[in-house]
Design a protein around this motif. Structure first.
Motif, PDB file in Angstrom:
ATOM      1  N   CYS A   1       0.803  -1.234   0.000  1.00 38.08           N
ATOM      2  CA  CYS A   1       0.000   0.000   0.000  1.00 38.08           C
ATOM      3  C   CYS A   1       0.830   1.275   0.000  1.00 38.08           C
ATOM      4  O   CYS A   1       0.302   2.348  -0.261  1.00 38.08           O
ATOM      5  CB  CYS A   1      -0.909   0.055   1.227  1.00 38.08           C
ATOM      6  SG  CYS A   1      -2.077  -1.279   1.312  1.00 38.08           S
ATOM      7  N   TYR A   2       2.096   1.183   0.348  1.00 37.14           N
ATOM      8  CA  TYR A   2       2.868   2.409   0.512  1.00 37.14           C
ATOM      9  C   TYR A   2       4.062   2.398  -0.434  1.00 37.14           C
ATOM     10  O   TYR A   2       4.864   1.454  -0.425  1.00 37.14           O
ATOM     11  CB  TYR A   2       3.342   2.525   1.972  1.00 37.14           C
ATOM     12  CG  TYR A   2       4.000   3.849   2.295  1.00 37.14           C
ATOM     13  CD1 TYR A   2       3.285   5.034   2.187  1.00 37.14           C
ATOM     14  CD2 TYR A   2       5.324   3.922   2.707  1.00 37.14           C
ATOM     15  CE1 TYR A   2       3.870   6.263   2.471  1.00 37.14           C
ATOM     16  CE2 TYR A   2       5.923   5.142   3.007  1.00 37.14           C
ATOM     17  CZ  TYR A   2       5.187   6.306   2.884  1.00 37.14           C
ATOM     18  OH  TYR A   2       5.771   7.511   3.181  1.00 37.14           O
TER      19      TYR A   2
ATOM     20  N   SER B   1       9.298   1.538   4.355  1.00 33.87           N
ATOM     21  CA  SER B   1       8.443   1.348   5.537  1.00 33.87           C
ATOM     22  C   SER B   1       9.024   0.270   6.438  1.00 33.87           C
ATOM     23  O   SER B   1       9.835  -0.551   5.991  1.00 33.87           O
ATOM     24  CB  SER B   1       7.026   0.942   5.116  1.00 33.87           C
ATOM     25  OG  SER B   1       7.066  -0.288   4.425  1.00 33.87           O
TER      26      SER B   1
ATOM     27  N   ALA C   1      -1.606   5.214   4.384  1.00 32.06           N
ATOM     28  CA  ALA C   1      -0.596   5.409   3.335  1.00 32.06           C
ATOM     29  C   ALA C   1      -1.034   6.503   2.363  1.00 32.06           C
ATOM     30  O   ALA C   1      -0.235   7.367   1.980  1.00 32.06           O
ATOM     31  CB  ALA C   1      -0.361   4.092   2.593  1.00 32.06           C
TER      32      ALA C   1
ATOM     33  N   LYS D   1       0.826  10.081   1.670  1.00 31.28           N
ATOM     34  CA  LYS D   1       1.237  10.463   0.314  1.00 31.28           C
ATOM     35  C   LYS D   1       0.671  11.836  -0.063  1.00 31.28           C
ATOM     36  O   LYS D   1       1.401  12.712  -0.547  1.00 31.28           O
ATOM     37  CB  LYS D   1       0.744   9.393  -0.670  1.00 31.28           C
ATOM     38  CG  LYS D   1       1.183   9.597  -2.082  1.00 31.28           C
ATOM     39  CD  LYS D   1       0.998   8.288  -2.868  1.00 31.28           C
ATOM     40  CE  LYS D   1       1.269   8.498  -4.338  1.00 31.28           C
ATOM     41  NZ  LYS D   1       0.125   9.021  -5.087  1.00 31.28           N
TER      42      LYS D   1
END
Ligand code: LLP
Length: 433
Positions: free
Chosen positions: A55-56, A60, A271, A275
């Motif tokens: 998702c990111y 992370s 996420a 962003k």
């Protein structure tokens, strides 16, 4: 089953934990017994890491919050699964060190670290200190100077976000003993001070708004405020912070009525918020970190007890008394927490009424759960309390001189005692004759 993938009922109506019969485990190791389904813990670790990666777009890391369950074995499992760790005391740092944990991936927390703990953590090579207050900042800077190191730090910031959880486990609001406040300017001020100190280097910002949280919105609100701080640090101090550590707090199911969000939904929202804030504030995508504790081990734990007596007070309630209690599970007496329970010998039977599960401590409030629907219980039954992996063993005490239970880890068909049962001699071993 509702609470964890590792739980099922066998053909002969026994509770199964992974491929192990809970009644047989109780017979073999005695009760009370903490059981940890290691495969479940590993799945939880992988799900966290994988979901973050999916998702990111930026870097992370998930850090296992050791306070939820701190043993040599669980530290090794977290390390093998690629997690970092959060430690909150010299004892937790020492456990991670002895487990062979990669210490550069450890974040050292705490609102009152002693000089001895600070020195121990620096000698152990702890990667990051999460500094709580000004006195500690000066202490860390001075001790780092004596050791000739530059210590990487983050500040624990109270973002001023409220969330709906038990008062005792809320930490994001201004009236909290943890961290420095955003809205009073205290956070900016402490960063300014750190910028002038030679032996510390600020690497990022940290917040933890509370524990057992089901809403995603407070985390998003915290991101807005924390990233605004990152931009302010850049603009007013020329300070570049690359880590955004949002702490732990993701809630799990303890009750049939609990409805926590899916991990993927939570991480995706977080996420996306990071962003869009990075774009809005012209910040590079930060290294996004979380510190899950409960979400990693909570549903991997089951506590097994033997029923000692069943006492029905007509028109009032039925007490089912077991051979443990608040010494091995203090969550009811502390927070009125709910835990599901069932009779492991007749796990699939329909309930015949609701009972109160009482512990054996000399204290009326020593209950494990109230209003638990159970089939008729009798002395000798094995009672399983579910979702006890987090904050049970780690908060256990010897109240009433009860020896702490053993813990057995299950992996596939293997089982291993990872914490041995305390003996009466253990109990008196620190008393000076
Ligand atoms: N990071 C920090 C800085 C924390 O203080 C905590 C928990 C965590 C991470 C992990 O939070 P989790 O993901 O497990 O919610 N004894 C209480 C919980 C206390 C939590 C303390 N801090 C209980 O049994 O509910």
């Amino acid at each position: 089953m509702l609470y964890a993938e590792c739980l099922s009922v066998s053909a002969d109506n026994h509770l199964m934990i992974g491929s192990h019969d809970a009644v047989a485990l109780a017979k073999e190791y005695g009760t009370p017994l903490y059981v940890l389904d290691e495969d479940q813990m590993r799945r939880n670790c992988r799900e966290y890491r994988q979901t973050l990666a999916d998702c990111y777009a930026g870097e992370s890391m998930a850090l296992f919050a050791s306070k939820a369950l701190c043993t040599l074995h669980t530290a090794r499992v977290a390390a093998e699964e690629g997690l970092g760790a959060d430690a909150v005391s010299g004892g937790e740092v020492y456990t991670l060190l002895k487990a062979g944990f990669p210490m550069e991936k450890v974040f050292f927390h705490g609102n009152c670290k002693t000089p001895e703990e600070i020195a121990l953590a620096m000698d152990a090579g702890v990667g990051f200190f999460v500094v709580d207050n000004r006195e500690e900042l000066d202490r860390v800077n001075a001790i780092a100077g004596e050791k000739g190191v530059v210590q990487k730090i983050l500040f624990r910031v109270k973002p001023g976000v409220d969330c709906h959880t038990h008062e005792y486990i809320k930490t994001g609001q201004i009236d909290s003993k943890f961290g420095v406040a955003l809205e009073t300017g205290e956070a900016l001020e402490i960063h300014r001070r750190a910028a002038g100190l030679p032996n510390v280097r600020v690497e990022g910002v940290h917040c933890h708004i509370g524990s057992q949280i089901f809403e995603i919105e407070p985390f998003c609100e915290a991101i807005h405020r924390m990233m605004a701080l990152m931009a302010e640090l850049r603009d007013s101090l020329g300070m570049r912070t690359r880590i955004l550590n949002l702490g732990g707090g993701f809630g799990i199911r303890y009750d049939a009525k609990d409805d926590p969000p899916l991990l993927a939904d939570y991480i995706r929202r977080v996420a996306d918020t990071v962003k869009s804030e990075a774009e809005r504030l012209a910040l590079p995508l930060p290294c996004l970190m979380f510190e899950p504790g409960r979400a990693i081990v909570g549903n991997a734990g089951v506590t097994l007890y033997t029923v000692g007596s069943v006492k029905t007070i007509p028109g009032i309630r039925t007490y089912v008394a077991v051979d443990g209690g608040m010494a091995d599970n203090p969550r009811y007496i502390l927070y009125g927490a709910k835990h599901p329970a069932l009779i492991a010998d007749r796990a699939g039977d329909a309930p015949e009424g609701s009972v109160t599960i009482a512990g054996k401590c000399c204290e009326s409030g020593d209950l494990i759960a109230e209003d638990v629907p159970l089939p008729r219980a009798k002395a000798g039954d094995i009672l399983a309390v579910l979702v006890t992996g987090a904050y049970h063993y780690s908060m256990a005490s010897n109240y009433n001189r009860l020896p702490r239970p053993a813990m057995v880890a299950l992996r596939g068909n293997e089982k291993k005692v990872i914490v041995r049962r305390e003996t009466y001699d253990d109990l008196i071993s620190h008393d000076v004759p």
